[in-house]
Motif scaffolding. Sequence first.
Motif, PDB file in Angstrom:
ATOM      1  N   GLN A  83       0.734   4.082  -2.893  1.00  0.00           N
ATOM      2  CA  GLN A  83       0.465   5.612  -2.589  1.00  0.00           C
ATOM      3  C   GLN A  83       1.647   6.450  -3.002  1.00  0.00           C
ATOM      4  OE1 GLN A  83      -0.233   5.549   1.674  1.00  0.00           O
ATOM      5  NE2 GLN A  83      -1.717   4.171   1.560  1.00  0.00           N
ATOM      6  N   ASP A 130       0.892  -1.045   0.174  1.00  0.00           N
ATOM      7  CA  ASP A 130       0.030   0.153   0.007  1.00  0.00           C
ATOM      8  C   ASP A 130       0.926   1.385  -0.037  1.00  0.00           C
ATOM      9  OD1 ASP A 130       0.892  -0.534   2.538  1.00  0.00           O
ATOM     10  OD2 ASP A 130      -1.135   0.062   3.684  1.00  0.00           O
ATOM     11  N   GLN A 150      -7.367  -0.367  -6.445  1.00  0.00           N
ATOM     12  CA  GLN A 150      -6.656   0.216  -5.242  1.00  0.00           C
ATOM     13  C   GLN A 150      -5.828   1.439  -5.296  1.00  0.00           C
ATOM     14  OE1 GLN A 150      -4.335  -2.811  -3.069  1.00  0.00           O
ATOM     15  NE2 GLN A 150      -3.748  -1.422  -1.363  1.00  0.00           N
ATOM     16  N   TYR A 156      -6.318   5.703  -4.441  1.00  0.00           N
ATOM     17  CA  TYR A 156      -5.364   6.804  -3.683  1.00  0.00           C
ATOM     18  C   TYR A 156      -5.137   8.005  -4.374  1.00  0.00           C
ATOM     19  CZ  TYR A 156      -3.915   2.585  -0.988  1.00  0.00           C
ATOM     20  OH  TYR A 156      -3.926   1.655  -0.039  1.00  0.00           O
ATOM     21  N   ALA A 206       0.674   7.369  -6.448  1.00  0.00           N
ATOM     22  CA  ALA A 206      -0.316   8.296  -6.417  1.00  0.00           C
ATOM     23  C   ALA A 206      -0.044   9.746  -6.241  1.00  0.00           C
ATOM     24  CB  ALA A 206      -1.550   7.484  -5.559  1.00  0.00           C
ATOM     25  N   THR A 207       0.699   9.852  -5.124  1.00  0.00           N
ATOM     26  CA  THR A 207       1.010  11.165  -4.902  1.00  0.00           C
ATOM     27  C   THR A 207       2.256  11.854  -5.850  1.00  0.00           C
ATOM     28  OG1 THR A 207       2.909  10.282  -3.457  1.00  0.00           O
ATOM     29  CG2 THR A 207       0.762  10.785  -2.491  1.00  0.00           C
TER      30      THR A 207
END
Length: 436
Positions: free
Chosen positions: A275, A271, A294, A298, A278-279
């Motif tokens: 993430q 995870d 998933q 995010y 995603a950031t």
Amino acid sequence: MTIDAARSRPARVLIQRAALGTALAVTLGACGFVNSGDDSTEEGGSGGSLTAYVNTEQNTGLAPLIEAYEEETGATVDISSATTDELNQQLRVQLTSGTAADLIRVSPGNSSPVAVGVLGREGELTDLSDASWTDELSDDTRALAEVDGQVLAFPVSRNAIVMAYNRQVFEDAGLEVPTTWSEFLDACAALDAAGITPIAAPFQGGIYFQFWVYALAGTLVYAENPDIDEQMAAGETTFAENAEWGQVFARIAELRDAGYLSDGMLGIPADQGLQSVATGEAAMVLMVSAGLPQLHGYAEGGADAFGVFALPANDDPEATLVPVAPDFLAVNAAADPEAALEFLDFLAQPENVAAYANEMGVLPGLATEVELDSDVLGPIEPLLADGRSVAYANYLWPNGDVQQTMLQSGQEWLDGALDTAGLLGQMDAEYARGQS
């Protein structure tokens, strides 16, 4: 944990039945299934009673289809589910005790004690070769569904290993999607120079590490030598002797040594890695397509924030293959097969193949033309249509222990405590034990 476990998702609510049916499903999930053989026939189909034991992911995708099937045929389907790891443990006990369901979830190839290859050789599964849908099996799926020329499993879906990337990060860096290994390295260098981690590497436990092995092996090993599994089984070559297998790990080492993988990769869980993409802290992550929702969750932009591409492994764009894994159902050899076979025929109808794929956001199990609601996997669909897919390498290894050795010793290899010859040697030793 295996790839199967990595693909599983939390269960949604189980299919609701009348009170007795619901109680039965709960009981069967804990204790196994007992087939009464007391089936009734109603107009519009066999009207029989069918029991099924599946993983939680399959349960979600099958729920609306079971409802439609019951309405259409008058049959009843009593289904129970568990996580993949739990199912793999319980199903072996149920088969041994004679309490297994009619329709069961099985792993591909030889990848677990309840895989098609293992159970098929033990005579636990019904031959499905006469079903018309077997003509729609892709070659890589057929290789994992067959034992001694008999088709023993039905693919409800397929998952691919894809490289997911942050669109904004690529745009800011002025990057196009790479189609060769050289272009991929150039993209990594540009991202690194811009202060972006090129590749998120959530290698804690080894699950995401193995995706790299299978993705690179698809193009470097299997595209070059499609008969490698037969040759290894015959003792004609080994992991350590095969130059292409050495090249797989050389590619990963090249990325590691250049600093293109996440710092502290062995301590990063999945995870956290997702993430980071995603950031925008990292640009890319190699993952199974079933995990894309998933990742999308995010990011504020959802699926639109990301793209996917097939990981190249050499400098021939036309040589890249996409590793694909089927998710299987099989028919218990101890069951009356009629109801189960009719249900599989229902699932094989093109509209139902599409319905399952759309519900789960996965690739269709059968290689039939269907319309998907999402274009998330659009970039790899042309490759699949051209037959440029390959099974995950581990599925035709003699047992799951070779994979586990790769996962565990791979951690030492990534950390520099074990060289490639040592890692491949350990995998060879486990392979030989599986052959004996």
